[in-house]
Design a protein around this motif. Structure first.
Motif, PDB file in Angstrom:
ATOM      1  N   ALA A 141      -6.328   6.724   3.870  1.00  0.00           N
ATOM      2  CA  ALA A 141      -6.991   6.122   4.060  1.00  0.00           C
ATOM      3  C   ALA A 141      -8.331   5.469   4.632  1.00  0.00           C
ATOM      4  O   ALA A 141      -9.228   5.559   5.321  1.00  0.00           O
ATOM      5  CB  ALA A 141      -7.607   6.677   2.516  1.00  0.00           C
ATOM      6  N   VAL A 142      -7.800   4.171   4.557  1.00  0.00           N
ATOM      7  CA  VAL A 142      -8.108   3.368   5.086  1.00  0.00           C
ATOM      8  C   VAL A 142      -8.958   3.473   6.876  1.00  0.00           C
ATOM      9  O   VAL A 142      -9.372   2.993   7.422  1.00  0.00           O
ATOM     10  CB  VAL A 142      -7.206   1.561   4.643  1.00  0.00           C
ATOM     11  N   GLN A 143      -6.968   3.743   7.155  1.00  0.00           N
ATOM     12  CA  GLN A 143      -7.499   4.319   8.787  1.00  0.00           C
ATOM     13  C   GLN A 143      -8.027   5.355   9.340  1.00  0.00           C
ATOM     14  O   GLN A 143      -9.164   5.223   9.816  1.00  0.00           O
ATOM     15  CB  GLN A 143      -6.040   4.850   9.296  1.00  0.00           C
ATOM     16  N   ALA A 144      -8.228   6.013   7.833  1.00  0.00           N
ATOM     17  CA  ALA A 144      -9.948   6.781   8.344  1.00  0.00           C
ATOM     18  C   ALA A 144     -10.788   6.359   8.711  1.00  0.00           C
ATOM     19  O   ALA A 144     -12.017   6.655   9.073  1.00  0.00           O
ATOM     20  CB  ALA A 144      -9.246   7.710   7.248  1.00  0.00           C
ATOM     21  N   TRP A 160       0.720  -0.919  -0.376  1.00  0.00           N
ATOM     22  CA  TRP A 160       0.148   0.069   0.316  1.00  0.00           C
ATOM     23  C   TRP A 160       0.757   1.256   0.372  1.00  0.00           C
ATOM     24  O   TRP A 160       1.851   1.350   0.438  1.00  0.00           O
ATOM     25  CB  TRP A 160      -1.350  -0.142   1.170  1.00  0.00           C
ATOM     26  N   SER A 161       0.020   2.453  -0.342  1.00  0.00           N
ATOM     27  CA  SER A 161       1.011   3.588  -0.605  1.00  0.00           C
ATOM     28  C   SER A 161       0.765   4.593   0.926  1.00  0.00           C
ATOM     29  O   SER A 161      -0.494   3.888   1.681  1.00  0.00           O
ATOM     30  CB  SER A 161       0.410   4.393  -1.553  1.00  0.00           C
ATOM     31  N   GLU A 162       1.277   5.255   0.887  1.00  0.00           N
ATOM     32  CA  GLU A 162       1.008   6.050   2.396  1.00  0.00           C
ATOM     33  C   GLU A 162      -0.478   6.397   2.282  1.00  0.00           C
ATOM     34  O   GLU A 162      -1.304   6.427   3.396  1.00  0.00           O
ATOM     35  CB  GLU A 162       2.418   6.830   2.547  1.00  0.00           C
ATOM     36  N   GLU A 163      -1.010   6.865   1.584  1.00  0.00           N
ATOM     37  CA  GLU A 163      -2.605   7.512   1.307  1.00  0.00           C
ATOM     38  C   GLU A 163      -3.731   6.600   0.823  1.00  0.00           C
ATOM     39  O   GLU A 163      -4.452   6.507   1.758  1.00  0.00           O
ATOM     40  CB  GLU A 163      -2.268   7.767  -0.427  1.00  0.00           C
ATOM     41  N   SER A 194     -11.630   5.140  -2.894  1.00  0.00           N
ATOM     42  CA  SER A 194     -11.345   4.435  -4.749  1.00  0.00           C
ATOM     43  C   SER A 194      -9.444   5.203  -4.786  1.00  0.00           C
ATOM     44  O   SER A 194      -9.417   5.965  -4.119  1.00  0.00           O
ATOM     45  CB  SER A 194     -12.220   4.266  -5.320  1.00  0.00           C
ATOM     46  N   ASP A 195      -9.082   4.071  -6.293  1.00  0.00           N
ATOM     47  CA  ASP A 195      -7.971   4.821  -6.520  1.00  0.00           C
ATOM     48  C   ASP A 195      -8.164   6.001  -7.684  1.00  0.00           C
ATOM     49  O   ASP A 195      -7.014   6.345  -8.697  1.00  0.00           O
ATOM     50  CB  ASP A 195      -7.324   3.595  -6.543  1.00  0.00           C
ATOM     51  N   ARG A 196      -9.025   6.474  -7.927  1.00  0.00           N
ATOM     52  CA  ARG A 196      -9.490   7.159  -8.975  1.00  0.00           C
ATOM     53  C   ARG A 196      -9.572   8.609  -8.686  1.00  0.00           C
ATOM     54  O   ARG A 196     -10.527   8.806  -7.121  1.00  0.00           O
ATOM     55  CB  ARG A 196     -10.297   6.471 -10.129  1.00  0.00           C
ATOM     56  N   GLU A 197     -10.339   9.599  -9.370  1.00  0.00           N
ATOM     57  CA  GLU A 197     -10.504  10.455  -8.887  1.00  0.00           C
ATOM     58  C   GLU A 197     -11.679  10.487  -8.684  1.00  0.00           C
ATOM     59  O   GLU A 197     -12.042  10.081  -9.261  1.00  0.00           O
ATOM     60  CB  GLU A 197      -9.986  12.109  -9.506  1.00  0.00           C
ATOM     61  N   GLY A 239      -9.826  13.050  -4.582  1.00  0.00           N
ATOM     62  CA  GLY A 239      -8.188  12.837  -5.806  1.00  0.00           C
ATOM     63  C   GLY A 239      -8.777  10.466  -5.297  1.00  0.00           C
ATOM     64  O   GLY A 239      -8.992  10.903  -4.063  1.00  0.00           O
ATOM     65  N   ALA A 240      -7.402  10.105  -5.731  1.00  0.00           N
ATOM     66  CA  ALA A 240      -7.355   9.063  -5.245  1.00  0.00           C
ATOM     67  C   ALA A 240      -7.163   8.880  -3.940  1.00  0.00           C
ATOM     68  O   ALA A 240      -5.590  10.181  -3.286  1.00  0.00           O
ATOM     69  CB  ALA A 240      -6.380   7.898  -6.128  1.00  0.00           C
ATOM     70  N   TYR A 241      -7.741   8.621  -3.270  1.00  0.00           N
ATOM     71  CA  TYR A 241      -7.760   7.920  -1.635  1.00  0.00           C
ATOM     72  C   TYR A 241      -7.373   9.290  -0.680  1.00  0.00           C
ATOM     73  O   TYR A 241      -6.238   9.118   0.182  1.00  0.00           O
ATOM     74  CB  TYR A 241      -5.912   6.888  -1.625  1.00  0.00           C
ATOM     75  N   GLU A 242      -8.300  10.002  -1.367  1.00  0.00           N
ATOM     76  CA  GLU A 242      -7.950  11.478  -0.509  1.00  0.00           C
ATOM     77  C   GLU A 242      -8.562  11.579   0.607  1.00  0.00           C
ATOM     78  O   GLU A 242     -10.199  11.312   0.199  1.00  0.00           O
ATOM     79  CB  GLU A 242      -7.988  12.665  -1.236  1.00  0.00           C
ATOM     80  N   ILE A 243      -8.517  12.324   2.013  1.00  0.00           N
ATOM     81  CA  ILE A 243      -8.969  12.537   2.931  1.00  0.00           C
ATOM     82  C   ILE A 243      -9.218  14.712   2.598  1.00  0.00           C
ATOM     83  O   ILE A 243      -8.141  14.834   3.202  1.00  0.00           O
ATOM     84  CB  ILE A 243      -8.267  12.084   3.905  1.00  0.00           C
TER      85      ILE A 243
END
Length: 466
Positions: free
Chosen positions: A350-353, A343-346, A438-441, A454-458
């Motif tokens: 996102a999953v943690q959020a 996983w990326s940090e993003e 999602s991994d898309r905007e 954006g992808a996985y943005e909080i």
């Protein structure tokens, strides 16, 4: 630095290996067994307890003069657990950055009494060594913490080892012997007298050493006996101290096994639920109930997917509140990322959020993030600050935001939803937080406004003119 299982995470791995420099500058490798391995290490199976290194005992010092915890209008709900590596391994400027980061919004900070960065608190009967605990608690106080102590683990002489020595290879897998339960309760009371500003205690950690292989079940009777003695001892020191247990690890599988708790995220191991119910029915008292667990199943990872699996946290929380007559529910640890996920940090944040949203919606009182700091520098997935540099990492901001806007008791506005199910939303009167799963905007309407993530943005947004 005291060797211990610094990561302690599920599925990356369940019982990871942590490296620490021993007190005598001997580098030890501590193998913390996977779940099945822990089960085979019962209180009966203590053979080969070698006593390890000589435990260092410094000169007797007066207890530290700790600042009083901040007076807060609401219980913070969110916090962190200090593990093997924390600020004492960092340069001074990093320490100051970490202090400001953790203290900008006062949150809970938790520390174990043995291992996870601190040494043996009572190497021999009546001989105490609180140097490491003093250091950790002092930092916690300086960063405006609401302090919590986890009463784990136990000195070797209480577990069949040699007085004056510490065998770190067995430290986290062996419980005190029943004949030393009273001694452990006395140690707990001594810790409480050492730190009178600490009013919250969790008893033991993940039933370590309380698995009975002969019956293929948890030894809830043994744990509850220990818990009751510790509970009584702490309340004698200060009736205002809040005590909780059983700190049971709750695992699940993907199959349709016999369990009273199951869902699209899997089936909970009934043996864990049985042990919790025994503790509820036989505890002498409790101010809160403690568990930990992962969204992943033991055999197939996150099901049906990374975000859908988080429903396990809400289901367990609801079950705990029902069974315990609505005791406050504490999650001492939670994990969402499968081993070797890439996983990326993003994506990780996102999953943690989304997990924090589940905790808030289900009425969790406390959720402590198992802080995975590392020594030195380099990659540190999920850390709060970049080791060696002090740069703030995304998880720190996420915890601060939830601590400020979603403390325990915050009134959630369930009417605020998203027009696109890929955007998860949590709102209260003044603030809304959104996460793109999602991994898309994605562009969606949230709270009457169009928002693009954006992808996985909080994203956080004020409400009502805030």
């Amino acid at each position: 630095m005291i060797p211990s299982d610094g990561r302690h995470a599920r599925r990356r791995s369940p019982w990871p290996i942590a490296l620490g420099a021993g007190i005598l500058a001997v580098v030890l490798v501590v193998g913390i067994m996977i779940y099945a391995g822990v089960r085979s290490s019962s209180r009966v199976g203590d053979k080969g307890y070698k006593g390890g290194e000589v435990a260092e005992v410094g000169p007797t010092q007066a207890p530290p003069q700790l600042e009083q915890p901040p007076v807060l209008q609401n219980w913070p709900r969110w916090g962190v657990t200090h593990t093997q590596y924390s600020t004492e391994t960092e340069p001074r400027q990093v320490v100051e950055q970490a202090r400001g980061m953790l203290g900008r919004v006062p949150m809970l900070q938790n520390q174990h009494i043995m291992g996870w960065g601190v040494g043996n608190p009572e190497p021999s009967p009546g001989q105490f060594s609180f140097r490491d605990l003093d250091r950790r608690l002092t930092f916690m106080a300086s960063s405006r913490a609401v302090p919590v102590i986890t009463l784990c683990c136990a000195p070797d002489w209480m577990k069949g080892g040699q007085p004056g020595r510490t065998d770190w290879s067995k430290n986290h897998t062996v419980a005190p012997k029943p004949e030393h339960f009273d001694d452990y309760a006395k140690l707990a009371a001594r810790v409480a007298r050492q730190y009178p500003t600490v009013k919250y205690y969790m008893v033991w950690n993940e039933f370590k050493g309380f698995w009975d292989p002969s019956t293929n079940r948890w030894d809830a009777e043994g744990y509850t006996q220990l818990y009751n003695k510790v509970y009584t001892a702490l309340k004698k020191v200060d009736p205002q101290i809040k005590v909780g247990g059983p700190y049971m690890p709750i695992e699940s599988g993907s199959g349709d096994g016999a369990s009273e708790l199951k869902g699209p995220w899997g089936t909970v191991d009934q043996r864990a639920l049985d042990a919790i119910e025994y503790w509820i029915q036989n505890k002498k008292g409790a101010d809160f109930i403690v568990v930990d667990g992962a969204s992943m199943t033991t055999d197939k990872g996150n099901v049906p997917d990374d975000f859908g699996a988080l429903g396990k946290f809400s289901a367990i929380t609801t079950w705990l509140r029902q069974k315990s007559d609505d005791l406050p529910v504490w999650w001492a640890e939670w994990y969402v990322e499968p081993e070797n996920s890439g996983w990326s940090e993003e994506r990780r944040t996102a999953v943690q959020a989304a997990a924090l949203m589940e905790f808030a919606r289900s009425g969790v009182t406390t959720a402590l993030y198992w802080n995975p700091q590392v020594k030195g520098s380099g990659d540190c997935p999920g850390c709060l600050w970049a080791p060696g540099r002090g740069d703030e990492m995304p998880m720190a901001g996420l915890l601060s935001g939830f601590t400020r806007w979603f403390p325990a008791g915050a009134r959630l506005d369930g009417a605020v939803t998203s027009s696109d199910p890929k955007v998860k939303v949590l709102a209260q009167e003044q603030q809304v937080v959104m996460v793109n799963t999602s991994d898309r905007e994605v562009t969606a309407t949230v709270d009457g406004r169009a928002v693009t993530l954006g992808a996985y943005e909080i994203k956080w947004a004020g409400r009502g003119g805030t």
